[in-house]
Scaffold this motif. Sequence first.
Motif, PDB file in Angstrom:
ATOM      1  N   ASP A  21       0.812  -1.214   0.000  1.00 18.04           N
ATOM      2  CA  ASP A  21       0.000   0.000   0.000  1.00 18.04           C
ATOM      3  C   ASP A  21       0.851   1.273   0.000  1.00 18.04           C
ATOM      4  N   LEU A  22       2.141   1.141   0.233  1.00 21.97           N
ATOM      5  CA  LEU A  22       3.010   2.311   0.270  1.00 21.97           C
ATOM      6  C   LEU A  22       3.295   2.808  -1.149  1.00 21.97           C
ATOM      7  N   PRO A  23       3.517   4.100  -1.314  1.00 24.23           N
ATOM      8  CA  PRO A  23       3.847   4.618  -2.651  1.00 24.23           C
ATOM      9  C   PRO A  23       5.210   4.123  -3.109  1.00 24.23           C
ATOM     10  N   GLU A  24       5.394   4.050  -4.410  1.00 24.48           N
ATOM     11  CA  GLU A  24       6.694   3.650  -4.937  1.00 24.48           C
ATOM     12  C   GLU A  24       7.668   4.815  -4.745  1.00 24.48           C
ATOM     13  N   PRO A  25       8.806   4.580  -4.112  1.00 25.14           N
ATOM     14  CA  PRO A  25       9.731   5.681  -3.812  1.00 25.14           C
ATOM     15  C   PRO A  25      10.405   6.267  -5.040  1.00 25.14           C
ATOM     16  N   ASP A  26      10.378   5.529  -6.162  1.00 18.93           N
ATOM     17  CA  ASP A  26      11.045   5.987  -7.366  1.00 18.93           C
ATOM     18  C   ASP A  26      10.048   6.463  -8.428  1.00 18.93           C
ATOM     19  N   ARG A  27       8.864   6.859  -8.007  1.00 18.90           N
ATOM     20  CA  ARG A  27       7.854   7.374  -8.931  1.00 18.90           C
ATOM     21  C   ARG A  27       7.595   8.853  -8.627  1.00 18.90           C
ATOM     22  N   VAL A  28       7.592   9.692  -9.678  1.00 17.60           N
ATOM     23  CA  VAL A  28       7.236  11.097  -9.552  1.00 17.60           C
ATOM     24  C   VAL A  28       5.722  11.204  -9.613  1.00 17.60           C
ATOM     25  N   GLU A  29       5.138  11.858  -8.608  1.00 20.67           N
ATOM     26  CA  GLU A  29       3.685  11.964  -8.571  1.00 20.67           C
ATOM     27  C   GLU A  29       3.171  12.665  -9.828  1.00 20.67           C
ATOM     28  N   ARG A  60      15.585  -0.436  -3.862  1.00 18.55           N
ATOM     29  CA  ARG A  60      15.104   0.904  -3.564  1.00 18.55           C
ATOM     30  C   ARG A  60      14.649   0.950  -2.108  1.00 18.55           C
ATOM     31  N   ARG A  61      14.246   2.099  -1.654  1.00 18.72           N
ATOM     32  CA  ARG A  61      13.814   2.238  -0.265  1.00 18.72           C
ATOM     33  C   ARG A  61      12.602   1.349   0.021  1.00 18.72           C
ATOM     34  N   GLY A  62      12.637   0.672   1.154  1.00 22.36           N
ATOM     35  CA  GLY A  62      11.532  -0.168   1.580  1.00 22.36           C
ATOM     36  C   GLY A  62      10.797   0.466   2.749  1.00 22.36           C
ATOM     37  N   PRO A  63       9.884  -0.273   3.360  1.00 19.98           N
ATOM     38  CA  PRO A  63       9.135   0.270   4.498  1.00 19.98           C
ATOM     39  C   PRO A  63      10.027   0.480   5.715  1.00 19.98           C
ATOM     40  N   ASN A  64       9.615   1.392   6.597  1.00 17.43           N
ATOM     41  CA  ASN A  64      10.337   1.596   7.842  1.00 17.43           C
ATOM     42  C   ASN A  64      10.029   0.476   8.826  1.00 17.43           C
ATOM     43  N   LYS A  75       5.365   3.696   6.730  1.00 19.93           N
ATOM     44  CA  LYS A  75       5.929   4.697   5.839  1.00 19.93           C
ATOM     45  C   LYS A  75       7.171   4.117   5.167  1.00 19.93           C
ATOM     46  N   LEU A  76       7.627   4.824   4.156  1.00 17.66           N
ATOM     47  CA  LEU A  76       8.874   4.426   3.518  1.00 17.66           C
ATOM     48  C   LEU A  76      10.053   4.853   4.384  1.00 17.66           C
ATOM     49  N   SER A  77      11.075   4.035   4.397  1.00 17.82           N
ATOM     50  CA  SER A  77      12.312   4.388   5.092  1.00 17.82           C
ATOM     51  C   SER A  77      12.942   5.603   4.414  1.00 17.82           C
ATOM     52  N   GLN A  78      13.727   6.350   5.168  1.00 16.37           N
ATOM     53  CA  GLN A  78      14.399   7.521   4.617  1.00 16.37           C
ATOM     54  C   GLN A  78      15.595   7.155   3.749  1.00 16.37           C
ATOM     55  N   ASP A  79      16.070   5.929   3.857  1.00 17.02           N
ATOM     56  CA  ASP A  79      17.215   5.511   3.056  1.00 17.02           C
ATOM     57  C   ASP A  79      17.077   4.030   2.716  1.00 17.02           C
ATOM     58  N   ILE A  80      17.996   3.551   1.879  1.00 14.00           N
ATOM     59  CA  ILE A  80      18.060   2.130   1.548  1.00 14.00           C
ATOM     60  C   ILE A  80      18.919   1.467   2.609  1.00 14.00           C
ATOM     61  N   ARG A  81      18.333   0.539   3.335  1.00 16.44           N
ATOM     62  CA  ARG A  81      19.009  -0.056   4.483  1.00 16.44           C
ATOM     63  C   ARG A  81      19.657  -1.388   4.119  1.00 16.44           C
ATOM     64  N   ASP A  86      18.014   2.360  -7.275  1.00 15.28           N
ATOM     65  CA  ASP A  86      17.382   3.661  -7.483  1.00 15.28           C
ATOM     66  C   ASP A  86      16.938   4.242  -6.134  1.00 15.28           C
ATOM     67  N   SER A  87      17.733   5.141  -5.598  1.00  9.29           N
ATOM     68  CA  SER A  87      18.982   5.619  -6.169  1.00  9.29           C
ATOM     69  C   SER A  87      20.133   5.280  -5.225  1.00  9.29           C
ATOM     70  N   ALA A  88      21.329   5.239  -5.788  1.00  6.25           N
ATOM     71  CA  ALA A  88      22.504   4.929  -4.980  1.00  6.25           C
ATOM     72  C   ALA A  88      22.765   6.012  -3.938  1.00  6.25           C
ATOM     73  N   ASP A  89      22.271   7.232  -4.190  1.00 11.77           N
ATOM     74  CA  ASP A  89      22.428   8.316  -3.220  1.00 11.77           C
ATOM     75  C   ASP A  89      21.740   8.000  -1.900  1.00 11.77           C
ATOM     76  N   GLU A  90      20.744   7.111  -1.924  1.00 12.32           N
ATOM     77  CA  GLU A  90      19.950   6.816  -0.741  1.00 12.32           C
ATOM     78  C   GLU A  90      20.460   5.617   0.056  1.00 12.32           C
ATOM     79  N   LEU A  91      21.547   5.011  -0.390  1.00 15.02           N
ATOM     80  CA  LEU A  91      22.140   3.904   0.366  1.00 15.02           C
ATOM     81  C   LEU A  91      22.703   4.423   1.689  1.00 15.02           C
TER      82      LEU A  91
END
Length: 375
Positions: free
Chosen positions: A6-14, A112-116, A121-127, A153-158
């Motif tokens: 049910d969470l939004p895709e973190p790599d999709r622009v609304e 990509r970022r998964g759930p917290n 909610k989505l995690s703030q980074d890729i864990r 997507d994206s490596a910046d969020e690792l």
Amino acid sequence: MSDPADLPEPDRVEGAPHPRETENLLGQSEAEGRFLEAYTSGRLHHAWLITGPRGVGKATLAWRLARFLLATPPDDGGMFAPEPPSTLDIDPEHPVARRLMALSEPGLFLLRRGPNDKGDKLSQDIRVDETRKLKGFLHMSASDGGRRVVIVDSADELNTNAANAILKLLEEPPEGAVFLLISHQPTRLLPTIRSRCRELRLAPLPPDVLTQALAAAGAEGDIQTDALGQLAAGSVGEALTLTHLDGLGLYGEICATFAEAPRYDRPRALKLSTQATGAANADRYDLILHLFDLFLTRLARTGAGLPPAAEAAPNEAAILSRLSPGGPAARAWATTQQELSAAAQHGRAVNLDPSALILDMVFRINETADAVAAR
């Protein structure tokens, strides 16, 4: 706990199609050609770092490369081997393309970022737990043979641990695996990650291509391409965000607020600040902060003799010229831009009231306008 589905895709622009849903990539033929040349010459690198400004097609390119790699049979060197491919295009009805669209292709792993921890909610980074799933995928799929593709997507969020886990995989790449790392700010990545990748840098889109890309992404109505191009800096992703959140209108309000500065328009400032309050306006809040930063940057460049090529709001050129008439003003605005950018980052980090932060920025800008006028 919420269902992760049910969470939004973190790599999709609304308001825009997901990159996997976009068949064609506009304006990036040079990057596509470099990859295709490496493939057809037998020099396909195991890891590619796809860089460039946000919204210029990096993720779309990654998905095009994944479709191509997974749907194109490798050349076995036999006398009946097919001709080398001349394009990255894959029929959207191809089984691989259809499975990728449904996120059911066994040869692809999307990191990509998964759930917290709560799952709401989505995690703030890729864990690192997400990268452990990747290691399991590479281990399990190795026995199947064939090519495997990993999109990050994206490596910046690792986060630090996840980045180190990816580095180990890049240092000892599994046979048949190709990594596609998307990065908006590659200089912030571990130098050892960058050194193990071949870079594909994508350029901002020129205005005519930006118009085509917006139409292809489903943008509707009267698209003010010149103004959007000024604020979006050639990024279709930024242009879509501006269109979806009325970014041109917001930027016009910022310009109008300071049209008579240092006698700023207080009612406009108050109205602008109220549009950023509340959880529902979080994206608009981020956009308003970004537009303030752009306004200050355009002021500094105007004073330095580099005015914008086109207006992004009514009467913008006259407003910029009046507030920033020369070099000393340019330096003052550049200093204000740096200070307010840092203040905005701090305000976001400590959850400062959005309305208060925006009004403080308005006061600071008005103070600079007063100082410039007094010279």
